[in-house]
Motif scaffolding. Structure first.
Motif, PDB file in Angstrom:
ATOM      1  N   ILE A  58      10.554   5.469 -38.819  1.00 13.21           N
ATOM      2  CA  ILE A  58      11.494   4.378 -38.685  1.00 13.21           C
ATOM      3  C   ILE A  58      12.769   5.271 -38.121  1.00 13.21           C
ATOM      4  N   ARG A  59      12.920   6.511 -38.377  1.00 11.45           N
ATOM      5  CA  ARG A  59      13.943   7.310 -37.781  1.00 11.45           C
ATOM      6  C   ARG A  59      13.908   7.534 -36.090  1.00 11.45           C
ATOM      7  N   GLU A  60      12.664   7.591 -35.728  1.00  8.60           N
ATOM      8  CA  GLU A  60      12.085   7.749 -34.631  1.00  8.60           C
ATOM      9  C   GLU A  60      12.598   6.404 -33.665  1.00  8.60           C
ATOM     10  N   ARG A  61      12.012   5.074 -34.234  1.00 11.81           N
ATOM     11  CA  ARG A  61      12.110   4.042 -33.403  1.00 11.81           C
ATOM     12  C   ARG A  61      13.159   2.810 -33.989  1.00 11.81           C
ATOM     13  N   GLY A  62      13.691   3.137 -35.032  1.00 13.29           N
ATOM     14  CA  GLY A  62      14.824   1.926 -35.374  1.00 13.29           C
ATOM     15  C   GLY A  62      13.989   0.980 -36.144  1.00 13.29           C
ATOM     16  N   LEU A  63      14.228   0.584 -37.331  1.00 15.69           N
ATOM     17  CA  LEU A  63      13.916  -0.454 -37.981  1.00 15.69           C
ATOM     18  C   LEU A  63      14.789  -1.871 -37.827  1.00 15.69           C
ATOM     19  N   THR A  64      13.935  -2.803 -37.595  1.00 17.54           N
ATOM     20  CA  THR A  64      14.684  -4.370 -37.484  1.00 17.54           C
ATOM     21  C   THR A  64      14.171  -5.311 -38.576  1.00 17.54           C
ATOM     22  N   LEU A  65      12.965  -4.897 -39.272  1.00 16.04           N
ATOM     23  CA  LEU A  65      12.483  -5.903 -40.100  1.00 16.04           C
ATOM     24  C   LEU A  65      11.524  -4.898 -41.364  1.00 16.04           C
ATOM     25  N   VAL A  66      11.621  -5.483 -42.512  1.00 22.36           N
ATOM     26  CA  VAL A  66      10.625  -4.941 -43.508  1.00 22.36           C
ATOM     27  C   VAL A  66      10.196  -5.981 -44.280  1.00 22.36           C
ATOM     28  N   GLY A  67       8.834  -5.969 -44.596  1.00 22.70           N
ATOM     29  CA  GLY A  67       8.143  -6.834 -45.235  1.00 22.70           C
ATOM     30  C   GLY A  67       7.016  -6.113 -46.389  1.00 22.70           C
TER      31      GLY A  67
ATOM     32  N   HIS B  79      19.581  -5.063 -35.899  1.00 17.97           N
ATOM     33  CA  HIS B  79      19.367  -3.971 -35.035  1.00 17.97           C
ATOM     34  C   HIS B  79      20.560  -2.948 -35.489  1.00 17.97           C
ATOM     35  N   GLY B  80      20.311  -1.556 -35.073  1.00 15.72           N
ATOM     36  CA  GLY B  80      21.163  -0.616 -35.497  1.00 15.72           C
ATOM     37  C   GLY B  80      20.834   0.300 -36.750  1.00 15.72           C
ATOM     38  N   ALA B  81      21.415   1.329 -36.800  1.00 15.98           N
ATOM     39  CA  ALA B  81      21.064   2.280 -37.861  1.00 15.98           C
ATOM     40  C   ALA B  81      21.342   1.768 -39.139  1.00 15.98           C
ATOM     41  N   HIS B  82      20.408   1.917 -40.137  1.00 11.19           N
ATOM     42  CA  HIS B  82      20.578   1.146 -41.626  1.00 11.19           C
ATOM     43  C   HIS B  82      20.224   2.331 -42.601  1.00 11.19           C
ATOM     44  N   PRO B  83      21.213   2.528 -43.702  1.00 10.60           N
ATOM     45  CA  PRO B  83      21.066   3.689 -44.688  1.00 10.60           C
ATOM     46  C   PRO B  83      19.668   3.635 -45.330  1.00 10.60           C
TER      47      PRO B  83
ATOM     48  N   ARG C 128      15.793   0.359 -48.952  1.00 10.20           N
ATOM     49  CA  ARG C 128      14.820   0.589 -50.087  1.00 10.20           C
ATOM     50  C   ARG C 128      15.197  -0.724 -50.846  1.00 10.20           C
ATOM     51  N   ALA C 129      16.729  -1.003 -51.236  1.00  9.32           N
ATOM     52  CA  ALA C 129      17.076  -2.316 -51.960  1.00  9.32           C
ATOM     53  C   ALA C 129      16.289  -3.370 -51.206  1.00  9.32           C
ATOM     54  N   ALA C 130      16.379  -3.524 -49.950  1.00 10.21           N
ATOM     55  CA  ALA C 130      15.687  -4.764 -49.318  1.00 10.21           C
ATOM     56  C   ALA C 130      14.549  -4.862 -49.639  1.00 10.21           C
TER      57      ALA C 130
ATOM     58  N   ARG D 148      -4.492  -6.037 -55.740  1.00  9.55           N
ATOM     59  CA  ARG D 148      -5.343  -4.532 -55.935  1.00  9.55           C
ATOM     60  C   ARG D 148      -4.597  -3.748 -54.747  1.00  9.55           C
ATOM     61  N   THR D 149      -3.962  -4.588 -53.599  1.00 11.46           N
ATOM     62  CA  THR D 149      -3.622  -3.924 -52.169  1.00 11.46           C
ATOM     63  C   THR D 149      -1.940  -4.026 -52.264  1.00 11.46           C
ATOM     64  N   VAL D 150      -1.167  -3.079 -51.913  1.00 15.73           N
ATOM     65  CA  VAL D 150       0.298  -3.406 -51.351  1.00 15.73           C
ATOM     66  C   VAL D 150       0.173  -2.994 -49.944  1.00 15.73           C
ATOM     67  N   VAL D 151       0.827  -3.876 -49.115  1.00 18.84           N
ATOM     68  CA  VAL D 151       0.651  -3.591 -47.648  1.00 18.84           C
ATOM     69  C   VAL D 151       2.280  -3.701 -47.321  1.00 18.84           C
ATOM     70  N   LEU D 152       2.594  -2.537 -46.702  1.00 22.06           N
ATOM     71  CA  LEU D 152       4.209  -2.565 -45.953  1.00 22.06           C
ATOM     72  C   LEU D 152       4.085  -2.878 -44.612  1.00 22.06           C
ATOM     73  N   ARG D 153       5.064  -3.765 -44.240  1.00 23.73           N
ATOM     74  CA  ARG D 153       5.076  -4.573 -42.902  1.00 23.73           C
ATOM     75  C   ARG D 153       6.312  -3.815 -42.472  1.00 23.73           C
ATOM     76  N   LEU D 154       6.436  -3.095 -41.047  1.00 23.89           N
ATOM     77  CA  LEU D 154       7.422  -2.820 -40.458  1.00 23.89           C
ATOM     78  C   LEU D 154       7.573  -3.294 -39.098  1.00 23.89           C
ATOM     79  N   ARG D 155       8.844  -3.708 -38.477  1.00 27.31           N
ATOM     80  CA  ARG D 155       9.042  -4.071 -37.067  1.00 27.31           C
ATOM     81  C   ARG D 155      10.123  -3.196 -36.753  1.00 27.31           C
ATOM     82  N   PHE D 156      10.040  -2.505 -35.452  1.00 27.98           N
ATOM     83  CA  PHE D 156      11.020  -1.689 -34.846  1.00 27.98           C
ATOM     84  C   PHE D 156      11.877  -2.334 -33.678  1.00 27.98           C
ATOM     85  N   GLU D 157      12.904  -1.616 -33.234  1.00 28.95           N
ATOM     86  CA  GLU D 157      13.813  -1.850 -32.273  1.00 28.95           C
ATOM     87  C   GLU D 157      13.106  -2.319 -31.035  1.00 28.95           C
TER      88      GLU D 157
END
Length: 399
Positions: free
Chosen positions: A329-338, A253-257, A262-264, A284-293
């Protein structure tokens, strides 16, 4: 011609608190103590921690409030993959009919062994003993006529248990259970049904299919009707190749640069691309997965005109999707990226792409893969990860 008798011959084998159990196995100081695996977010919790209210996906801060003597262990995914491979060797030594569900669970069909081996429940007991003796991990097994019922049986039997559901006792087993115990029924569906006074599988079984379709929609309504009446498929699915390869990283949790996220993400891309190429696949397909605060989730995807295994192309696409989700991401805060690669194909036939650039990224991918194969996955990494770390990427079960 007489109908063949119905048998409870499907096993659902599920390792208990898998990541935490591996840590407790490898470090005697952690045994019988509340342990979580994570890095800001709980990825797995031992049963000692679960009994104190700690749950997966909970923040580390919240978990420590519930359990002040909690021990937080950083993930060791290579150890978990090795443990999974050892367990699946036991599965495949038991029967060739194995359907892997994830890194820590599988369905086994032992119906064909009834003439040459022990009854299914004895096979299940023997499997549990072998996993404990040979791999050192506790495992729960449900035995039933269908994969669905076997899965529910293992849920009821956890932790470290064995439960047989005989075909003539299926309703007596299933109908008293709360809806959340049913595989595929989440909190949202259970809450919606609860608002109509429906709390158990038996409550739902009293309704007609058309009523459930009206409440939940066609797909969910028909599925739940089939579930509570024991009409789910009876066979495990074997011999199919995985449709996706993915990994994720909990970043806390918390703000992440932005450069940290991007590096993660690129570290995850490198890992899944290496696994994909090792399996001789293209995507053929790239899927970005995000989980928020707030624990909500979002996905973004992009498909290529032709399948590729290029780490550069997949990395560029993943970061493009990440940038496009910047406002969210800026609105909800990011806790997981996949990231996940889907629509996988064999690399036996690859459509060459006309390149207008001077760099042969395919050769670079091959060189990096060769170094990783010889010296380990940590031997070569992106420079950006030297400062931020290579992340907590949770691997799925290998092919």
């Amino acid at each position: 011609m007489s109908e063949s008798p119905r048998r409870a011959a499907i096993l659902h084998a599920d390792l208990d608190a898998f990541y935490a159990s591996v840590e407790q196995r490898d470090d005697p100081r952690l045994r019988n103590r509340p342990v979580v695996v994570g890095g800001g977010v709980v990825l797995a919790a031992s049963y000692e921690a679960k009994r104190r209210g700690v749950k997966t996906a909970m923040s580390g801060r919240q978990a420590r409030r519930l359990c002040p003597d909690l021990i937080d262990v950083r993930p060791r995914f290579e150890a978990y993959v090795e443990a999974s491979k050892a367990v699946f060797e036991v599965f495949r030594d038991t029967t060739p009919q194995v359907q892997g569900v994830s890194i820590d669970e599988a369905f086994l069909d032992v119906g064909g062994l009834h003439r040459i081996d022990a009854p299914p429940v004895q096979i299940a007991a023997r499997l549990r003993e072998r996993v404990r003796d040979e791999v050192g991990l506790p495992i729960t097994v449900g035995v039933a006529r269908t994969p669905f019922l076997a899965k529910v049986a293992s849920r009821v039997a956890k932790p470290d248990g064995l439960l047989l559901v005989e075909p003539d006792a299926e309703d007596a087993f299933l109908h008293p259970l709360p809806l959340t115990m049913l595989w595929g029924v989440g909190e949202v569906t259970a809450t919606k049904l609860g608002s109509y006074g429906l709390a158990t599988a038996g409550d739902v079984a009293m309704l007609g299919e058309s009523v459930l379709v009206g409440l939940l929609g066609p797909a969910a309504g028909r599925h739940l009707y089939a579930v509570v009446h024991g009409r789910t498929p009876e066979r495990v699915v074997v011999g199919t190749r995985r449709g996706s390869i993915g990994a994720q990283r909990a970043i806390g949790h918390g703000a992440h640069p932005p450069e940290f996220v991007r590096a993660a993400l690129l570290g995850l891309v490198d890992r899944v691309c290496r696994r994909m190429r090792t399996a001789h696949r293209t995507a053929r397909t790239v899927v970005l997965r995000l989980r928020f605060e707030d624990y909500s989730r979002a996905t973004r995807s992009h498909s290529f005109p032709h399948a590729t295994s290029s780490g550069a192309d997949i990395g560029a696409t993943a970061t493009m999707l990440l940038d496009a989700a910047g406002d969210l991401i800026r609105e909800r805060g990011l806790t997981l990226v996949g990231v996940a690669l889907t629509n996988l194909e064999s690399d036996a036939v690859v459509q060459p792409q006309l390149s207008f650039g001077p760099v042969d990224t395919g050769g670079m991918d091959s060189a990096v893969d060769a170094v990783a194969a010889r010296f380990g996955s940590g031997a070569v990494m992106r420079a950006s990860l030297l400062r931020t770390g290579d992340g907590f990427s949770a691997p799925m079960l290998e092919d």
